[in-house]
Enzyme design. Structure first.
Site, PDB file in Angstrom:
ATOM      1  N   HIS A 171       0.853  -1.193   0.000  1.00  0.00           N
ATOM      2  CA  HIS A 171       0.000   0.000   0.000  1.00  0.00           C
ATOM      3  C   HIS A 171       0.886   1.239   0.000  1.00  0.00           C
ATOM      4  O   HIS A 171       1.954   1.231   0.606  1.00  0.00           O
ATOM      5  CB  HIS A 171      -0.916   0.013   1.234  1.00  0.00           C
ATOM      6  CG  HIS A 171      -2.074   0.926   1.091  1.00  0.00           C
ATOM      7  ND1 HIS A 171      -1.990   2.259   1.393  1.00  0.00           N
ATOM      8  CD2 HIS A 171      -3.334   0.708   0.638  1.00  0.00           C
ATOM      9  CE1 HIS A 171      -3.157   2.828   1.156  1.00  0.00           C
ATOM     10  NE2 HIS A 171      -3.988   1.906   0.682  1.00  0.00           N
ATOM     11  N   ASP A 181      -7.904  -5.533   0.062  1.00  0.00           N
ATOM     12  CA  ASP A 181      -8.350  -6.368  -1.048  1.00  0.00           C
ATOM     13  C   ASP A 181      -7.923  -7.827  -0.928  1.00  0.00           C
ATOM     14  O   ASP A 181      -8.337  -8.662  -1.716  1.00  0.00           O
ATOM     15  CB  ASP A 181      -7.820  -5.807  -2.374  1.00  0.00           C
ATOM     16  CG  ASP A 181      -8.420  -4.449  -2.678  1.00  0.00           C
ATOM     17  OD1 ASP A 181      -9.627  -4.285  -2.447  1.00  0.00           O
ATOM     18  OD2 ASP A 181      -7.699  -3.564  -3.137  1.00  0.00           O
TER      19      ASP A 181
HETATM   20  N1  CMC Z   1       4.216  -7.498  -4.658  1.00  0.00           N
HETATM   21  C1  CMC Z   1       5.550  -7.451  -4.846  1.00  0.00           C
HETATM   22  N2  CMC Z   1       6.288  -6.332  -4.728  1.00  0.00           N
HETATM   23  C2  CMC Z   1       5.640  -5.202  -4.414  1.00  0.00           C
HETATM   24  C3  CMC Z   1       4.251  -5.174  -4.201  1.00  0.00           C
HETATM   25  C4  CMC Z   1       3.533  -6.389  -4.335  1.00  0.00           C
HETATM   26  N3  CMC Z   1       2.212  -6.420  -4.148  1.00  0.00           N
HETATM   27  N4  CMC Z   1       3.860  -3.923  -3.909  1.00  0.00           N
HETATM   28  C5  CMC Z   1       4.962  -3.168  -3.937  1.00  0.00           C
HETATM   29  N5  CMC Z   1       6.054  -3.944  -4.239  1.00  0.00           N
HETATM   30  C6  CMC Z   1       7.441  -3.502  -4.319  1.00  0.00           C
HETATM   31  C7  CMC Z   1       7.698  -2.755  -5.615  1.00  0.00           C
HETATM   32  O1  CMC Z   1       8.170  -3.611  -6.632  1.00  0.00           O
HETATM   33  C8  CMC Z   1       8.744  -1.750  -5.185  1.00  0.00           C
HETATM   34  O2  CMC Z   1      10.002  -2.391  -5.150  1.00  0.00           O
HETATM   35  P1  CMC Z   1      11.346  -1.560  -5.501  1.00  0.00           P
HETATM   36  O3  CMC Z   1      11.421  -0.468  -4.475  1.00  0.00           O
HETATM   37  O4  CMC Z   1      12.431  -2.575  -5.386  1.00  0.00           O
HETATM   38  O5  CMC Z   1      11.149  -1.026  -6.874  1.00  0.00           O
HETATM   39  C9  CMC Z   1       8.366  -1.410  -3.743  1.00  0.00           C
HETATM   40  O6  CMC Z   1       7.635  -2.549  -3.272  1.00  0.00           O
HETATM   41  C10 CMC Z   1       7.468  -0.177  -3.616  1.00  0.00           C
HETATM   42  O7  CMC Z   1       6.390  -0.331  -4.534  1.00  0.00           O
HETATM   43  P2  CMC Z   1       5.742   0.861  -5.347  1.00  0.00           P
HETATM   44  O8  CMC Z   1       5.036   0.320  -6.530  1.00  0.00           O
HETATM   45  O9  CMC Z   1       6.769   1.937  -5.578  1.00  0.00           O
HETATM   46  O10 CMC Z   1       4.728   1.398  -4.251  1.00  0.00           O
HETATM   47  P3  CMC Z   1       3.476   2.277  -4.510  1.00  0.00           P
HETATM   48  O11 CMC Z   1       3.203   2.965  -3.250  1.00  0.00           O
HETATM   49  O12 CMC Z   1       3.651   3.126  -5.722  1.00  0.00           O
HETATM   50  O13 CMC Z   1       2.318   1.212  -4.869  1.00  0.00           O
HETATM   51  C11 CMC Z   1       0.550  -0.344  -4.658  1.00  0.00           C
HETATM   52  C12 CMC Z   1       1.341   0.792  -3.982  1.00  0.00           C
HETATM   53  C13 CMC Z   1      -0.672  -0.661  -3.808  1.00  0.00           C
HETATM   54  C14 CMC Z   1       0.077   0.121  -6.034  1.00  0.00           C
HETATM   55  C15 CMC Z   1       1.472  -1.595  -4.774  1.00  0.00           C
HETATM   56  O14 CMC Z   1       1.851  -2.046  -3.496  1.00  0.00           O
HETATM   57  C16 CMC Z   1       0.800  -2.716  -5.562  1.00  0.00           C
HETATM   58  O15 CMC Z   1       0.867  -2.713  -6.799  1.00  0.00           O
HETATM   59  N6  CMC Z   1       0.134  -3.688  -4.862  1.00  0.00           N
HETATM   60  C17 CMC Z   1      -0.638  -4.723  -5.525  1.00  0.00           C
HETATM   61  C18 CMC Z   1      -1.990  -4.161  -5.950  1.00  0.00           C
HETATM   62  C19 CMC Z   1      -2.911  -3.961  -4.780  1.00  0.00           C
HETATM   63  O16 CMC Z   1      -3.079  -4.807  -3.922  1.00  0.00           O
HETATM   64  N7  CMC Z   1      -3.586  -2.800  -4.771  1.00  0.00           N
HETATM   65  C20 CMC Z   1      -4.607  -2.459  -3.746  1.00  0.00           C
HETATM   66  C21 CMC Z   1      -4.183  -1.330  -2.889  1.00  0.00           C
HETATM   67  S1  CMC Z   1      -5.216  -1.111  -1.426  1.00  0.00           S
HETATM   68  C22 CMC Z   1      -6.828  -0.802  -1.946  1.00  0.00           C
HETATM   69  C23 CMC Z   1      -6.961   0.229  -2.980  1.00  0.00           C
HETATM   70  O17 CMC Z   1      -6.248   1.213  -3.067  1.00  0.00           O
HETATM   71  O18 CMC Z   1      -7.915   0.110  -3.759  1.00  0.00           O
END
Ligand code: CMC
Length: 427
Positions: A305, A362
Site C-alpha cells: 500500500h 483487497d
Molecule cells: N508485490 C511485490 N512487490 C511489491 C508489491 C507487491 N504487491 N507492492 C509493492 N512492491 C514492491 C515494488 O516492486 C517496489 O520495489 P522496488 O522499491 O524494489 O522497486 C516497492 O515494493 C514499492 O512499490 P511501489 O510500486 O513503488 O509502491 P506504490 O506505493 O507506488 O504502490 C501499490 C502501492 C498498492 C500500487 C502496490 O503495493 C501494488 O501494486 N500492490 C498490488 C496491488 C494492490 O493490492 N492494490 C490495492 C491497494 S489497497 C486498496 C486500494 O487502493 O484500492
C-alpha cells in the site's frame, strides 16, 4: 503552525510556513513557491504532496491506523452500520436516533432509478464487465437529474449526494442481473440499505427472497470498510474532476473509472484470481519468488500500500469476517488456506519485511464475496458502491472549501526545446 521551512534556490533564501493538522505529519505550505522562486516541485505519484485540507479521514500508515472523523475503523466495523458511517462522513457526526431514521428514510426514498435508465443497460454486450457498465450508467445519471446540479447550492449538492448513495446499489445490482440474463429487481424500501442490495442482486421476481441476517451484517461491514480512504487515486480523481465545476454524477463516474485499475480497487478481483491460480499451498513459494523477481511484472495482489507500511486495519477485520461468514454458511474454501499461508510466508520473507509490504483491504475481501455468491467481476463494483459515500463527502467538502481552486498540476518538461517546422519533403 510550526517553525517555517527554509528553502534555498539559486543563491536566494526563502521561508515557507509549516502547517500542522490535528494529527499526522507537518505540511510545508509551498503555495507561494512558484510565484516567489519561479520553481516548481517535482512529485509524481504525490508521495510527498497534500492536495487539499480535509476533516474526513485520517490514516497513520506507519501504525496501521484508520479513522473516520476520529473514529477508529475497527470500532465502526464492529459496532456501527453502513448508514451510520455514511451519515458520519456526509454530515460530520454519528447520527442521533432521530437523525438516523431521517437519514435512512431519505436514502431509502431515492433507491429507484429513472425507468428510462434501464435502456442504457441494453446498449452493453451481455458479457460486458460490470465495471464498464457502472462507468457508463453512473455517468448517464448526469442526463437525468437536472434539479440537483447547481453545485454552488449546498441543498442541491446534498440531494445529488443522497441520490448517488441511494441509487448505487440499484445500479450495481442491475449490472449484475444484466450480466446473468435475469430480470432487474426493483428496490424494496422495507429492507435495510444492505438487505435491499442483497435482494436486488440475488432475488428473482418469481419467488420471495429472504435476507440472511448474518450475511447482511457481513456485507454491511464490508461496505463500512470501503466507505472512505482519504486522498486515494479515485477520490483524488473525483476531486480533480469536481474542481472544474463538473456535474456531480459525471465526477463519480470518473472516480469509478479510476477505481477499476488493478493497482487500486481492481485488486480485489485480481487477488482472488491470483489465489485461485495458486490453488494449493505447495505452489506459494513459486509465486513469492515471482513477486520478488525484478524481471517479472507479477506482484502479489492484495499486498502493499502507498500509505500503510504496517498491517492494513481493514484487512484484519476482513480476515475475521471471512471466518464468521464461513461459519454462518457452513462452508470451507481451500483458497482461504492458500491466502493465510501466503500471508504468513510473505510476512516472514525479507523482501516483504524490508519493503514493509502487508496484506491490504483487497487481500481477503474477495474470499468473503465469493462465499456470499458474487462473481469476481462484481468485486470492484461493490467497492465502488461503498466508496460512493466517501467520494460524495470529499466532493462536498471540496466545493464548500473557500480556498478551493481548479486542480492543475505542473510538470518537468523534458521534450525538445523550441524548433522550426520542417516541411514533409525535407524531413
Ligand atoms: N508485490 C511485490 N512487490 C511489491 C508489491 C507487491 N504487491 N507492492 C509493492 N512492491 C514492491 C515494488 O516492486 C517496489 O520495489 P522496488 O522499491 O524494489 O522497486 C516497492 O515494493 C514499492 O512499490 P511501489 O510500486 O513503488 O509502491 P506504490 O506505493 O507506488 O504502490 C501499490 C502501492 C498498492 C500500487 C502496490 O503495493 C501494488 O501494486 N500492490 C498490488 C496491488 C494492490 O493490492 N492494490 C490495492 C491497494 S489497497 C486498496 C486500494 O487502493 O484500492
Amino acid at each position: 503552525m510550526g517553525d517555517n521551512a527554509k528553502f534555498s534556490i539559486n543563491g536566494e533564501d526563502y521561508e515557507y510556513p509549516v502547517l500542522t493538522g490535528t494529527v499526522g505529519p507537518d505540511v510545508v505550505d509551498i503555495r507561494k513557491l512558484y510565484g516567489q522562486t519561479g520553481a516548481f516541485t517535482y512529485d509524481p505519484g504525490f508521495t510527498s504532496t497534500a492536495s487539499c485540507e480535509s476533516e474526513l479521514t485520517f490514516i497513520d500508515g506507519g501504525e496501521g491506523v484508520l479513522l473516520h472523523r476520529g473514529y477508529p475503523i475497527e470500532q465502526l466495523a464492529e459496532q456501527s452500520s453502513f448508514m451510520e458511517v455514511a451519515h458520519l462522513l456526509l454530515r460530520g457526526e454519528l447520527p442521533t436516533a432521530d437523525e438516523y431514521s431521517d437519514f435512512t428514510n431519505t436514502i431509502t426514498r431515492h433507491t429507484m432509478v429513472h425507468e428510462q435508465l434501464r435502456g442504457f443497460y441494453q446498449g452493453f454486450r451481455r458479457d460486458a464487465h460490470p465495471m464498464a457498465i457502472m462507468c457508463g450508467v453512473v455517468g448517464a445519471l448526469s442526463a437525468f437529474y437536472h434539479d440537483s446540479t447547481d453545485i454552488n447550492d449546498p441543498a442541491q449538492r446534498m440531494i445529488a449526494s443522497h441520490r448517488l448513495v441511494a441509487k448505487m446499489p440499484t445500479i450495481a445490482a442491475m449490472a449484475y442481473k444484466y450480466s446473468i440474463g435475469q430480470p432487474f429487481v426493483y428496490p424494496d424500501n422495507d429492507l435495510s440499505y444492505t438487505g435491499n442490495f442483497l435482494r436486488m442482486t440475488f432475488g428473482v421476481p418469481a419467488e420471495p427472497y429472504e435476507v440472511h441476517p448474518a450475511i447482511e451484517k457481513a456485507m454491511d461491514r464490508i461496505f463500512i470498510l470501503h466507505a472512505d480512504h482519504e486522498q486515494n487515486a479515485s477520490t483524488s480523481t473525483v476531486r480533480l474532476a469536481g474542481s472544474s465545476g463538473a456535474n456531480p454524477f459525471a465526477c463519480i463516474a470518473a472516480g469509478i473509472a479510476c477505481l477499476w485499475g488493478p493497482a487500486h480497487g481492481g485488486a480485489n478481483e485480481a487477488a482472488l484470481n491470483m489465489l485461485k491460480e495458486i490453488g494449493h499451498p505447495d505452489r506459494i513459494p513459486e509465486y513469492i519468488a515471482r513477486a520478488k523477481d525484478k524481471d517479472d511484472p507479477f506482484r502479489l495482489m492484495g499486498f502493499g500500500h502507498r500509505v500503510y507500511k504496517n498491517y492494513d486495519p481493514r484487512a484484519s477485520v476482513m480476515q475475521e469476517t471471512v471466518r464468521e461468514v464461513f461459519e454462518t454458511l457452513k462452508v470451507k474454501d481451500p483458497v482461504f488456506d492458500v491466502a493465510l499461508q501466503l500471508e504468513e510466508m510473505a510476512l516472514n520473507d525479507p523482501y516483504f519485511i524490508d519493503k514493509k509490504l502487508f496484506p491490504n483491504v483487497d487481500f481477503y475481501s474477495g474470499i468473503i464475496l465469493s462465499a456470499i455468491g458474487f462473481p469476481t467481476s462484481m468485486f470492484t463494483v461493490l467497492f465502488a458502491l461503498a466508496r460512493t459515500v466517501g467520494w460524495v463527502a470529499q466532493w462536498n467538502e471540496m466545493i464548500s472549501d473557500p480556498g478551493q481552486r481548479i486542480g492543475r498540476p505542473r510538470q518537468l518538461y523534458t521534450g525538445p526545446a523550441k524548433r522550426d517546422y520542417v516541411s514533409i519533403d525535407k524531413r
